[in-house]
Design a protein around this motif. Structure first.
Motif, PDB file in Angstrom:
ATOM      1  N   LYS A   7     -45.062 -52.750  27.050  1.00  0.00           N
ATOM      2  CA  LYS A   7     -44.342 -52.927  25.986  1.00  0.00           C
ATOM      3  C   LYS A   7     -43.220 -51.520  25.870  1.00  0.00           C
ATOM      4  CE  LYS A   7     -47.606 -54.882  22.900  1.00  0.00           C
ATOM      5  NZ  LYS A   7     -46.712 -56.089  22.430  1.00  0.00           N
ATOM      6  N   THR A   8     -42.343 -51.463  25.260  1.00  0.00           N
ATOM      7  CA  THR A   8     -41.468 -50.360  25.173  1.00  0.00           C
ATOM      8  C   THR A   8     -41.311 -49.681  23.827  1.00  0.00           C
ATOM      9  OG1 THR A   8     -39.817 -51.293  26.711  1.00  0.00           O
ATOM     10  CG2 THR A   8     -39.096 -49.476  25.333  1.00  0.00           C
ATOM     11  N   PHE A   9     -41.392 -48.283  23.719  1.00  0.00           N
ATOM     12  CA  PHE A   9     -41.589 -47.737  22.511  1.00  0.00           C
ATOM     13  C   PHE A   9     -40.421 -46.717  22.579  1.00  0.00           C
ATOM     14  CE2 PHE A   9     -45.762 -48.870  23.600  1.00  0.00           C
ATOM     15  CZ  PHE A   9     -46.334 -49.421  22.432  1.00  0.00           C
ATOM     16  N   ASP A  10     -39.685 -46.380  21.575  1.00  0.00           N
ATOM     17  CA  ASP A  10     -38.690 -45.386  21.488  1.00  0.00           C
ATOM     18  C   ASP A  10     -38.830 -44.404  20.024  1.00  0.00           C
ATOM     19  OD1 ASP A  10     -37.578 -47.535  19.757  1.00  0.00           O
ATOM     20  OD2 ASP A  10     -35.572 -47.235  20.706  1.00  0.00           O
ATOM     21  N   GLN A  11     -39.555 -45.006  19.183  1.00  0.00           N
ATOM     22  CA  GLN A  11     -39.610 -44.299  17.649  1.00  0.00           C
ATOM     23  C   GLN A  11     -40.426 -43.141  17.844  1.00  0.00           C
ATOM     24  OE1 GLN A  11     -41.208 -47.335  18.836  1.00  0.00           O
ATOM     25  NE2 GLN A  11     -42.779 -47.742  17.592  1.00  0.00           N
ATOM     26  N   GLU A  12     -40.109 -42.476  16.798  1.00  0.00           N
ATOM     27  CA  GLU A  12     -40.707 -41.050  16.461  1.00  0.00           C
ATOM     28  C   GLU A  12     -42.436 -41.137  16.564  1.00  0.00           C
ATOM     29  OE1 GLU A  12     -40.450 -36.891  15.979  1.00  0.00           O
ATOM     30  OE2 GLU A  12     -39.058 -38.220  16.507  1.00  0.00           O
ATOM     31  N   ARG A  13     -43.119 -40.657  17.262  1.00  0.00           N
ATOM     32  CA  ARG A  13     -44.530 -40.537  17.239  1.00  0.00           C
ATOM     33  C   ARG A  13     -45.040 -41.948  17.538  1.00  0.00           C
ATOM     34  NH1 ARG A  13     -46.552 -35.774  13.314  1.00  0.00           N
ATOM     35  NH2 ARG A  13     -45.446 -33.967  13.874  1.00  0.00           N
ATOM     36  N   ALA A  14     -44.698 -42.423  18.431  1.00  0.00           N
ATOM     37  CA  ALA A  14     -45.254 -44.239  18.619  1.00  0.00           C
ATOM     38  C   ALA A  14     -46.365 -44.199  18.450  1.00  0.00           C
ATOM     39  CB  ALA A  14     -44.459 -44.546  19.719  1.00  0.00           C
ATOM     40  N   LEU A  15     -47.276 -43.502  19.099  1.00  0.00           N
ATOM     41  CA  LEU A  15     -48.633 -43.720  19.133  1.00  0.00           C
ATOM     42  C   LEU A  15     -49.629 -42.526  18.511  1.00  0.00           C
ATOM     43  CD1 LEU A  15     -48.899 -45.590  22.522  1.00  0.00           C
ATOM     44  CD2 LEU A  15     -49.141 -46.634  20.414  1.00  0.00           C
ATOM     45  N   TYR A  16     -49.104 -41.804  17.649  1.00  0.00           N
ATOM     46  CA  TYR A  16     -49.562 -40.708  16.941  1.00  0.00           C
ATOM     47  C   TYR A  16     -50.960 -40.701  16.700  1.00  0.00           C
ATOM     48  CZ  TYR A  16     -50.285 -36.648  13.908  1.00  0.00           C
ATOM     49  OH  TYR A  16     -50.915 -35.698  13.352  1.00  0.00           O
ATOM     50  N   GLY A  17     -51.837 -39.819  16.998  1.00  0.00           N
ATOM     51  CA  GLY A  17     -53.190 -39.867  16.750  1.00  0.00           C
ATOM     52  C   GLY A  17     -54.083 -41.079  17.003  1.00  0.00           C
ATOM     53  N   SER A  18     -53.601 -41.675  17.998  1.00  0.00           N
ATOM     54  CA  SER A  18     -54.386 -42.643  18.737  1.00  0.00           C
ATOM     55  C   SER A  18     -55.528 -42.058  19.435  1.00  0.00           C
ATOM     56  CB  SER A  18     -53.551 -43.558  19.970  1.00  0.00           C
ATOM     57  OG  SER A  18     -52.624 -44.145  19.153  1.00  0.00           O
ATOM     58  N   ARG A  19     -56.698 -43.186  19.457  1.00  0.00           N
ATOM     59  CA  ARG A  19     -58.126 -42.807  20.002  1.00  0.00           C
ATOM     60  C   ARG A  19     -58.403 -43.838  20.871  1.00  0.00           C
ATOM     61  NH1 ARG A  19     -56.697 -38.781  17.603  1.00  0.00           N
ATOM     62  NH2 ARG A  19     -57.854 -37.358  16.286  1.00  0.00           N
ATOM     63  N   ASN A  20     -59.048 -43.696  22.014  1.00  0.00           N
ATOM     64  CA  ASN A  20     -59.648 -44.466  22.998  1.00  0.00           C
ATOM     65  C   ASN A  20     -58.683 -45.561  23.414  1.00  0.00           C
ATOM     66  OD1 ASN A  20     -62.111 -42.929  22.667  1.00  0.00           O
ATOM     67  ND2 ASN A  20     -62.539 -44.242  20.663  1.00  0.00           N
ATOM     68  N   LEU A  21     -57.470 -45.159  23.838  1.00  0.00           N
ATOM     69  CA  LEU A  21     -56.425 -46.142  24.125  1.00  0.00           C
ATOM     70  C   LEU A  21     -56.063 -46.085  25.619  1.00  0.00           C
ATOM     71  CD1 LEU A  21     -54.381 -48.163  22.780  1.00  0.00           C
ATOM     72  CD2 LEU A  21     -52.942 -46.119  22.859  1.00  0.00           C
ATOM     73  N   THR A  22     -55.778 -47.394  26.174  1.00  0.00           N
ATOM     74  CA  THR A  22     -55.248 -47.565  27.505  1.00  0.00           C
ATOM     75  C   THR A  22     -54.009 -48.187  27.286  1.00  0.00           C
ATOM     76  OG1 THR A  22     -57.583 -47.725  28.740  1.00  0.00           O
ATOM     77  CG2 THR A  22     -55.347 -48.575  29.762  1.00  0.00           C
ATOM     78  N   VAL A  23     -52.949 -47.308  28.065  1.00  0.00           N
ATOM     79  CA  VAL A  23     -51.343 -47.670  27.993  1.00  0.00           C
ATOM     80  C   VAL A  23     -51.152 -48.184  29.468  1.00  0.00           C
ATOM     81  CG1 VAL A  23     -49.202 -47.269  27.211  1.00  0.00           C
ATOM     82  CG2 VAL A  23     -51.062 -46.534  25.855  1.00  0.00           C
ATOM     83  N   ARG A  24     -50.694 -49.323  29.712  1.00  0.00           N
ATOM     84  CA  ARG A  24     -50.224 -49.747  31.129  1.00  0.00           C
ATOM     85  C   ARG A  24     -48.948 -50.280  31.153  1.00  0.00           C
ATOM     86  NH1 ARG A  24     -55.852 -52.972  31.643  1.00  0.00           N
ATOM     87  NH2 ARG A  24     -57.092 -51.472  32.307  1.00  0.00           N
ATOM     88  N   ARG A  25     -48.104 -49.760  32.202  1.00  0.00           N
ATOM     89  CA  ARG A  25     -46.792 -50.366  32.455  1.00  0.00           C
ATOM     90  C   ARG A  25     -46.099 -50.473  31.321  1.00  0.00           C
ATOM     91  NH1 ARG A  25     -50.575 -53.342  35.008  1.00  0.00           N
ATOM     92  NH2 ARG A  25     -50.320 -54.947  33.251  1.00  0.00           N
ATOM     93  N   CYS A  26     -45.872 -49.346  30.299  1.00  0.00           N
ATOM     94  CA  CYS A  26     -45.008 -49.190  29.290  1.00  0.00           C
ATOM     95  C   CYS A  26     -43.797 -48.434  29.401  1.00  0.00           C
ATOM     96  CB  CYS A  26     -45.908 -48.850  27.971  1.00  0.00           C
ATOM     97  SG  CYS A  26     -47.071 -50.132  27.455  1.00  0.00           S
TER      98      CYS A  26
END
Length: 287
Positions: A7-26
């Motif tokens: 996925k692509t993210f360009d917004q402010e604080r896109a994943l703010y406060g996340s917990r227990n997260l894996t982010v791949r090829r973004c």
């Protein structure tokens, strides 16, 4: 673990406060130009991602970044975070690491001015780096097989061990405390002035006016190449295996050297002994 992929993210604080997260090829890029994608997160794994926006990792706890790239636009990437592992990452933004603790960096390529300020408990291995004011005021450093190029490195650091490293730098280790360097090459001007508790073992030192105004300085079986005006006003115990261009006014201690081009004594407080010994002849002590 929740998983986000491709996925692509360009917004402010896109994943703010996340917990227990894996982010791949973004990708973190786009017209919204948002900042602070992972601010205030915990237990985050990031794999082969692309960062082209500012301040992605601030105030994070438990962070593993593997592969991927942080571009020049990704400035101040990791601040105020702890329990951080960074592997195989290209880090090209200014001030990439600051005010972090419990950090491991392996197999990375770093081009980042003012990298690593005020970091505590950092291990760096098998990494190349270009920077200015690299690792300033950091504590508890362990570096192995690191190649560094840039000015004003390791100033004001405390409690550090460097092994099998190559540093091409200027004004390195100024005001540093409790530092050991083994089996390494250091090339540059004005090495380690005003340091306290620096030990160099089996090292090659290249460049003008090294190791002046030092306290509790030790050199063990070191080579010195094109070094002049060495050891001025330093408290030093040294065994040197190569000729030295010139030694100037060592304050105290003993310097053993096979040959020295010039010994300069124009300070009455200079009491350090210089022992010239070519191994085939008896040693000669310079008053």
């Amino acid at each position: 673990m929740n998983i986000i992929e491709n996925k692509t993210f360009d917004q402010e604080r896109a994943l703010y406060g996340s917990r227990n997260l894996t982010v791949r090829r973004c990708g973190f890029d786009g017209p919204a130009d948002g900042e602070s994608a992972f601010k205030e997160c915990k237990n985050i794994a990031v794999e082969n991602c692309f960062f082209n926006l500012r301040y992605p990792f601030w105030h994070d706890h438990g962070l593993a970044i593997t592969g991927g790239e942080m571009t020049e636009k990704c400035r101040a990437a990791l601040w105020y975070s702890d329990h951080v592992q960074i592997t195989g990452l290209k880090m090209y933004g200014i001030k990439a690491l600051r005010e972090c603790s419990d950090v491991t960096v392996r197999g990375c390529d770093i081009t980042s001015s003012e990298f690593g300020w005020s970091v505590r408990d950092i291990t760096m291995e098998d990494t190349t780096a270009q920077s200015e004011y690299f690792m300033m005021r950091s504590e508890n450093l362990t570096f192995r097989n690191v190649r560094f190029q840039g000015k004003y490195s390791f100033q004001y650091i405390k409690n550090a061990v460097f092994e099998n490293c190559v540093f091409e730098t200027k004004d390195a280790f100024w005001h540093g405390e409790n530092i050991t360097v083994r089996n390494s090459t250091i090339k540059g001007e004005y090495l380690a002035w005003y340091s306290r508790g620096l030990t160099l073992e089996n090292c090659t030192i290249i460049g003008t006016q090294p190791l002046c105004y030092c306290k509790d300085l030790k050199l063990i079986r070191c080579e010195m190449v094109n070094t002049d005006l060495c050891f001025e006003k330093s408290e030093v115990e040294a065994s040197i295996t190569t000729p030295v261009v010139s030694i100037k006014n060592p304050l105290s201690g003993t310097i053993c050297v096979p040959a020295v081009g010039e010994i300069i004594r124009d300070d009455s407080k200079s009491k350090g002994k210089i022992i010239v010994c070519n191994y085939a002849l008896p040693c000669v002590v310079s008053a």
